[in-house]
Design a protein around this motif. Structure first.
Motif, PDB file in Angstrom:
ATOM      1  N   PRO A 212       0.833  -1.216   0.000  1.00  0.00           N
ATOM      2  CA  PRO A 212       0.000   0.000   0.000  1.00  0.00           C
ATOM      3  C   PRO A 212       0.864   1.261   0.000  1.00  0.00           C
ATOM      4  CG  PRO A 212      -0.738  -1.568   1.670  1.00  0.00           C
ATOM      5  CD  PRO A 212       0.594  -2.043   1.188  1.00  0.00           C
ATOM      6  N   LEU A 213       0.422   2.272  -0.759  1.00  0.00           N
ATOM      7  CA  LEU A 213       1.151   3.531  -0.838  1.00  0.00           C
ATOM      8  C   LEU A 213       0.387   4.687  -0.200  1.00  0.00           C
ATOM      9  CD1 LEU A 213       2.441   3.206  -4.523  1.00  0.00           C
ATOM     10  CD2 LEU A 213       3.656   2.648  -2.409  1.00  0.00           C
ATOM     11  N   GLU A 214      -0.939   4.655  -0.271  1.00  0.00           N
ATOM     12  CA  GLU A 214      -1.769   5.679   0.376  1.00  0.00           C
ATOM     13  C   GLU A 214      -2.905   4.981   1.106  1.00  0.00           C
ATOM     14  OE1 GLU A 214      -3.157   8.847  -2.060  1.00  0.00           O
ATOM     15  OE2 GLU A 214      -1.194   9.218  -2.982  1.00  0.00           O
ATOM     16  N   VAL A 215      -3.015   5.250   2.426  1.00  0.00           N
ATOM     17  CA  VAL A 215      -4.021   4.582   3.243  1.00  0.00           C
ATOM     18  C   VAL A 215      -4.679   5.593   4.170  1.00  0.00           C
ATOM     19  CG1 VAL A 215      -2.709   2.423   3.209  1.00  0.00           C
ATOM     20  CG2 VAL A 215      -2.442   3.996   5.134  1.00  0.00           C
ATOM     21  N   ALA A 216      -5.805   5.178   4.721  1.00  0.00           N
ATOM     22  CA  ALA A 216      -6.503   5.983   5.724  1.00  0.00           C
ATOM     23  C   ALA A 216      -7.137   5.026   6.727  1.00  0.00           C
ATOM     24  CB  ALA A 216      -7.561   6.875   5.085  1.00  0.00           C
ATOM     25  N   ILE A 217      -7.343   5.528   7.945  1.00  0.00           N
ATOM     26  CA  ILE A 217      -7.895   4.733   9.038  1.00  0.00           C
ATOM     27  C   ILE A 217      -9.205   5.349   9.509  1.00  0.00           C
ATOM     28  CG2 ILE A 217      -7.543   4.100  11.468  1.00  0.00           C
ATOM     29  CD1 ILE A 217      -5.969   2.359   9.791  1.00  0.00           C
TER      30      ILE A 217
ATOM     31  N   TRP B  45       2.806   5.681   2.555  1.00  0.00           N
ATOM     32  CA  TRP B  45       3.795   4.655   2.925  1.00  0.00           C
ATOM     33  C   TRP B  45       4.735   4.412   1.749  1.00  0.00           C
ATOM     34  CZ3 TRP B  45      -0.040   0.522   5.275  1.00  0.00           C
ATOM     35  CH2 TRP B  45      -0.333   0.889   6.606  1.00  0.00           C
ATOM     36  N   LYS B  46       5.964   4.024   2.074  1.00  0.00           N
ATOM     37  CA  LYS B  46       6.921   3.627   1.047  1.00  0.00           C
ATOM     38  C   LYS B  46       6.733   2.155   0.711  1.00  0.00           C
ATOM     39  CE  LYS B  46      10.603   6.906   2.217  1.00  0.00           C
ATOM     40  NZ  LYS B  46      12.031   7.035   2.646  1.00  0.00           N
TER      41      LYS B  46
ATOM     42  N   ARG C 222     -11.352   0.362  10.400  1.00  0.00           N
ATOM     43  CA  ARG C 222     -11.430   0.283   8.949  1.00  0.00           C
ATOM     44  C   ARG C 222     -10.128   0.807   8.356  1.00  0.00           C
ATOM     45  NH1 ARG C 222     -17.161   2.494   6.978  1.00  0.00           N
ATOM     46  NH2 ARG C 222     -18.178   0.466   7.232  1.00  0.00           N
ATOM     47  N   LEU C 223      -9.539   0.025   7.453  1.00  0.00           N
ATOM     48  CA  LEU C 223      -8.358   0.464   6.716  1.00  0.00           C
ATOM     49  C   LEU C 223      -8.742   0.609   5.257  1.00  0.00           C
ATOM     50  CD1 LEU C 223      -5.259   0.992   6.468  1.00  0.00           C
ATOM     51  CD2 LEU C 223      -5.017  -1.470   6.054  1.00  0.00           C
ATOM     52  N   LYS C 224      -8.526   1.818   4.712  1.00  0.00           N
ATOM     53  CA  LYS C 224      -8.794   2.046   3.289  1.00  0.00           C
ATOM     54  C   LYS C 224      -7.468   2.206   2.564  1.00  0.00           C
ATOM     55  CE  LYS C 224     -13.358   4.214   3.757  1.00  0.00           C
ATOM     56  NZ  LYS C 224     -14.191   5.409   3.445  1.00  0.00           N
ATOM     57  N   VAL C 225      -7.342   1.519   1.420  1.00  0.00           N
ATOM     58  CA  VAL C 225      -6.134   1.598   0.603  1.00  0.00           C
ATOM     59  C   VAL C 225      -6.530   2.201  -0.741  1.00  0.00           C
ATOM     60  CG1 VAL C 225      -4.224   0.333  -0.427  1.00  0.00           C
ATOM     61  CG2 VAL C 225      -5.178  -0.433   1.753  1.00  0.00           C
ATOM     62  N   PHE C 226      -5.957   3.371  -1.058  1.00  0.00           N
ATOM     63  CA  PHE C 226      -6.314   4.092  -2.277  1.00  0.00           C
ATOM     64  C   PHE C 226      -5.315   3.860  -3.407  1.00  0.00           C
ATOM     65  CE2 PHE C 226      -7.892   6.448   1.384  1.00  0.00           C
ATOM     66  CZ  PHE C 226      -9.232   6.608   1.065  1.00  0.00           C
TER      67      PHE C 226
END
Length: 1001
Positions: A936-941, A959-960, A979-983
């Motif tokens: 994952p490179l861009e996430v939100a919680i 994230w790298k 909830r974890l969202k991965v964009f």
């Protein structure tokens, strides 16, 4: 109990009656169940409870009960007491208590109970559970190949294949376990189960399977090998390998692999015969060529070219599978087989469950199918092709009974340090579960690039039953010549050593028929030391009874860039251990530290008393006490049990007199050599007084030679060699040679010749076994301390006032030696365990008195604080081979992947729901190791206190894409769900080895 009843389960009621039928005892219970007790053989009993009362013997496929007659049953006797039914069978009393209805077995010879149930059977519509009482010094083994574990006390095992090849994974589903108390159990079921050996409650063990039937075989014996042999009586003996299978193998995909040009500086680039460099690609449009079997595309990318490449690099390739994971054209495969066989390479074929017949020239089959009809079909077809030669099937998984049809050979995705101790323990567990023939691919399959790790992996695997590479599954090539010339020479030396030990390995395979594993945990050879039963020594193993291998399994180095080895245990203070390569001698019964091993040097130790057969009557002796071997040989045909020969060799060293006897060869097989010379190389510390020889009780004058040249040209005589090496391939690394008495005997009839040697004034290793002397001039240590800030779950750091260069530390009764300086860190300790220590100074062979005892408790492991039994939901489907369940199974060896990519418009939404609201400290995302795919490179919680309404927790996080764990702090957050969202992610999917949530401590 009320809760269990509400789940549709109940305990087996009181025993109300029993009858003796024609072939079994029939037991009746108050709750309506009827069970049958079969006395199958001495020490083998079957208890079968079927709630339907159908009693179908064929509900599981791995036991043929027709192999057992009824004589043991007919000789048994039953009697009733006021509270029990007692059935006497041989030396055992099977005691069925009436109320509560529990079973126990009493051994009349030992005058003790072998085992006792802790409560009545728990029965349900789809599950049955047996509970046994656990003794303090009882240890448990079996359960199949459980990665990372061979000794299971205090652990919970899943009896279900999950195809996870790393730590915690289960490669084979074997519902068989045994205890060092002298009993074992084999559940006659194909259904999955869970065996809890005291993980929840240390006083009992719980054995559960997902079936309403309780069909259980109890096995009783006086030794581990007898227990395993009785397991073979039920499920079949292991196959006997053809000799070529002991040689190096190569498994590859030469059908769908593409190659594209690359620069030499690329780490995964391979140099080919046209002088150019290439890397693998999945894009045909950028490829310069495609692999093939016979060069139908580009010859240098073909399977034939790979055979030639092994020969050009001076590696003998014993066997090869050219179509791994792919079905091949039969004509092309037959043509390749003909070429491989002409090059003395046994050709194998990968076949899936639905594949057809092996084609002409096929020597063996590789499959991903466990023991089944497909295996039996492949085996039958091979027998037709091979004309009495032994059929061989390699399988990457298995079930109970697989050892009778297949060899377990699998590959883990990544070549990394953690795999080494994981696989060592797993191999040991496989052998203790009745599967002695096992191997795993060198340096993994898909990962790679760490040359040091790849070398160390091949070194220890050279001492395992099956040695092979699996290539073309990732971006790195897997061959013994994949790195530079220096590393290629090391690999070549170890393969030459394996060839020298081929006869030793072959004899061990024959021993395995009697229940003795080939790779053995230390306790099988040294059963009286409790440490040998513990995971503490699970990273070492005995190859047979004469070699101890202690793999290098981390990248720790000393100031000279050599591997540093700590925590190396050599058992038994009465045993002499000799470094195989240097000849350095060690006394057993202690843990050695601060050892240094250059890249060519694997810690391998010869047990004092060892005798090795190099083949062609060439023997090497390491005399200590009394020892013997039985050297086995045959012609490689199917009926090896009746067509083989054995030679017994004994050695006895007492009072400086060494006696060696070689008995006449017994047995016969087609092509057996009946005449030939005999050579003996006897390791020694000095020149002996005399060498006396008798042949069939007649004294023979044996001439001494003064030079090695004269000795080599003689037909018979002896030579005292101060510059001896029997591992000549390692002379380039070890200039200092050892001393040996070499003896050569002329050609004689080997079937009618008894050889006796008496050598006087003989000494080997006696000074090493002299123990330290306590010196009152050395004051005892006064202030050893443990540094609390450096204490972790697996390590303790001890410091002391330095008086001498070296100290010894005793930990829980075990002596740790060669500790230098004034501080030392003990690694690989058990978490949350009390360690009691003493320390003393060492000066030469003198030691001080011990210090006062001191100690500490290691911390709890981090996983103790991880939230378990998390329900996870995903907005995107997962790939079949990487299911969503792997994301929260707390096994970092498993991996999850989505089947689709993500975007801002359609992000991945993972919802983690806890059984109850948890006060959290952090979330940890563990990425895959092999590459960056799916990172994952861009996430939100988002968080929720009720599991339904969610609130954003901070902003989006970048994230790298790397293999470092990613941590999101959740300090003092209480949540029912996260909830974890991965964009955005690397590649066309999202992946993870694990996502864990930790409670606040």
């Amino acid at each position: 109990m009320t809760q269990e009843m509400q789940k549709g389960k109940h305990q087996l009621g009181a025993l109300t009656g029993a009858n003796k039928r024609d072939h079994f005892y029939e037991l009746h219970y108050q709750t309506g169940e009827i069970a049958r007790l079969y006395i199958l053989a001495d020490g083998i009993f079957r208890y079968y409870l079927d709630p339907t009362k159908h009693f179908d013997d064929n509900h599981a496929a791995f036991i043929d009960f027709s192999e057992f007659d009824h004589s043991a049953f007919e000789e048994s006797q039953a009697r009733a007491t006021s509270d029990s039914l007692i059935i006497k069978a041989g030396n055992y009393q099977l005691i069925f208590q009436q109320r509560p209805s529990i079973m126990s077995v009493f051994d009349d010879n030992l005058h003790r109970t072998r085992f006792v149930q802790g409560q009545p059977l728990l029965l349900g519509d789809s599950q049955t559970t047996e509970v046994l009482k656990q003794n303090k010094n009882e240890f448990y083994f079996g359960g199949g190949l459980q990665n990372g574990s061979f000794s299971h006390k205090g652990k919970r095992l899943n009896i279900k294949r999950d195809h996870i090849t790393g730590n915690g994974g289960v490669i084979t589903q074997v519902p068989f376990f045994w205890s060092n108390a002298g009993f074992g159990e084999l559940r006659n079921t194909l259904r999955p189960g869970v065996y809890d050996f005291g993980a929840d409650e240390g006083r009992s063990i719980s054995l559960t399977h997902d079936t309403a039937l309780f069909d259980n075989i109890y096995i009783l014996a006086d030794s581990p090998s007898e227990l395993i042999q009785k397991y073979y009586d039920l499920t079949g003996k292991p196959i006997m390998l053809p000799k070529y299978a002991l040689e190096l193998g190569h498994v590859g995909n030469f059908l769908t692999t593409y190659w594209k040009p690359a620069a030499a500086k690329e780490r995964n680039a391979d140099s080919f015969e046209d002088g150019s460099y290439y890397v693998r690609t999945t894009n045909p449009d950028e490829a310069a060529g495609r692999a093939s079997l016979n060069g139908e595309e580009t010859f240098q990318f073909s399977a034939r070219a790979m055979i030639d490449r092994y020969a050009a690099n001076h590696f003998h390739l014993g066997w090869m599978v050219p179509n791994y994971g792919q079905e091949a054209d039969e004509t092309a495969l037959a043509t390749f087989n003909d070429y491989a066989n002409n090059q003395n390479v046994a050709s194998g074929t990968w076949m899936g469950q639905a594949a057809g017949k092996p084609v002409a020239g096929t020597s063996f089959v590789q499959t991903n199918t466990p023991f089944s009809r497909a295996i039996l079909k492949d085996r039958a077809e091979l027998k037709k092709l091979l004309d009495r030669k032994r059929p061989l099937i390699l399988a990457d998984t298995g079930v109970a009974g697989s050892q009778h049809q297949t060899v377990l050979a699998y590959g883990s995705p990544s070549g990394d340090w953690d795999n080494i101790p994981t696989q060592v323990a797993g191999f040991l567990g496989a052998g203790l579960s009745g599967q002695p023939l096992v191997g795993a691919s060198v340096d993994g399959t898909a990962g790679g690039g760490n040359a040091q790790m790849a070398i160390r992996d091949l070194e220890w695997k050279a001492f395992t039953p099956i040695l092979f590479y699996i290539s073309d599954q990732g971006s790195y090539s897997k061959t013994p010549f994949a790195y530079n010339a220096k590393m290629t020479r090391i690999n070549r030396a170890y393969l030459a050593l394996r060839n020298r030990l081929k006869n030793y390995l072959y004899s061990l395979m024959y021993e395995a028929q009697t229940g003795k594993p080939i790779m053995r945990p230390l306790f099988l050879e040294f059963p009286h030391e409790q440490v040998n039963y513990l995971p503490q020594v699970g990273h070492e193993f005995m190859l047979g009874e004469n070699l101890l291998i202690a793999p290098i399994y981390n990248g720790r180095e000393d100031a000279n860039s050599n591997s540093r080895k700590d925590n190396l245990y050599l058992p038994d203070h009465r045993t002499l251990w000799i470094d195989l390569f240097t000849g350095e001698k060690f006394v057993g019964g202690r843990v050695y530290n601060n050892l240094s091993y250059p890249l060519w040097h694997l810690p391998v130790f010869v047990r004092g008393g060892a005798i090795f057969d190099q083949g062609d009557r060439n023997y090497v002796f390491y005399p200590q006490g009394k020892s013997s071997i039985v050297s086995y040989e045959d012609g490689g045909k199917t009926d090896y049990m009746h067509n083989h020969a054995v030679t017994r060799i004994t050695s006895e060293l007492a009072d400086s007199t060494l006696k060696i006897q070689i008995d006449p060869k017994m047995g016969n097989y087609s092509g057996m050599k009946t005449e030939g010379p005999t050579r003996l190389s006897i390791m020694t510390d000095g020149y002996p007084d005399s060498v006396q020889l008798k042949i069939n009780d007649q004294t023979i004058d044996l001439q001494e030679y003064g030079t090695i040249d004269a000795f080599n040209h003689a037909k018979e005589g002896f030579f005292y060699n101060t510059n001896f090496s029997w591992l000549t391939e390692f002379d380039q690394y070890q200039p200092e040679k050892q001393k040996a008495l070499q003896i050569k005997l002329a050609s004689r009839d080997l079937t009618d010749t008894k050889i006796e040697l008496v050598i006087r004034n003989f000494n080997y290793g006696s000074s090493t076994l002299v123990h330290a002397i306590t010196d009152s001039a050395l004051r005892s240590p006064k202030q050893p301390t443990i540094e609390p800030e450096k204490t972790s779950a697996h390590s303790l750091t001890v410091s002391w006032p330095q008086v001498t260069d070296e100290v010894q530390i005793e930990i829980n009764g075990l002596l740790y030696d060669r500790i230098k300086g004034k501080t030392f860190t003990f690694h690989e300790l058990m978490p949350h365990t009390r360690y009691l220590m003493r320390l003393r100074y060492v000066a030469g062979n003198k030691v001080s008195e011990w210090s006062d005892p001191f100690g500490a408790i290691t911390k709890r492991p981090q996983l103790d604080y991880a939230v378990k039994d998390i329900r996870v939901d995903s907005s995107l489907p997962s790939k079949d081979e990487f299911p969503l369940a792997y994301l929260t199974d707390l096994k970092t060896a498993s991996e999850w992947q989505t089947a689709k990519s993500v975007s801002d418009e359609e992000p991945l939404v993972l919802t983690f729901t806890f059984a109850e609201a948890e006060k959290l400290s952090r979330m940890v995302y563990v990425p895959r190791l092999i590459d960056k795919l799916g990172d994952p490179l861009e996430v939100a919680i988002e968080t929720s206190v009720d599991g339904e309404n969610f609130t954003p927790y901070g902003e989006r996080i970048a994230w790298k894409a790397d293999n470092k764990n990613k941590v999101i702090g959740l300090r003092n957050l209480t949540a029912k769900a996260i909830r974890l969202k991965v964009f955005k992610s690397e590649g066309d999917c999202v992946s993870a080895r694990e996502i864990m949530f930790f409670r606040a401590k």
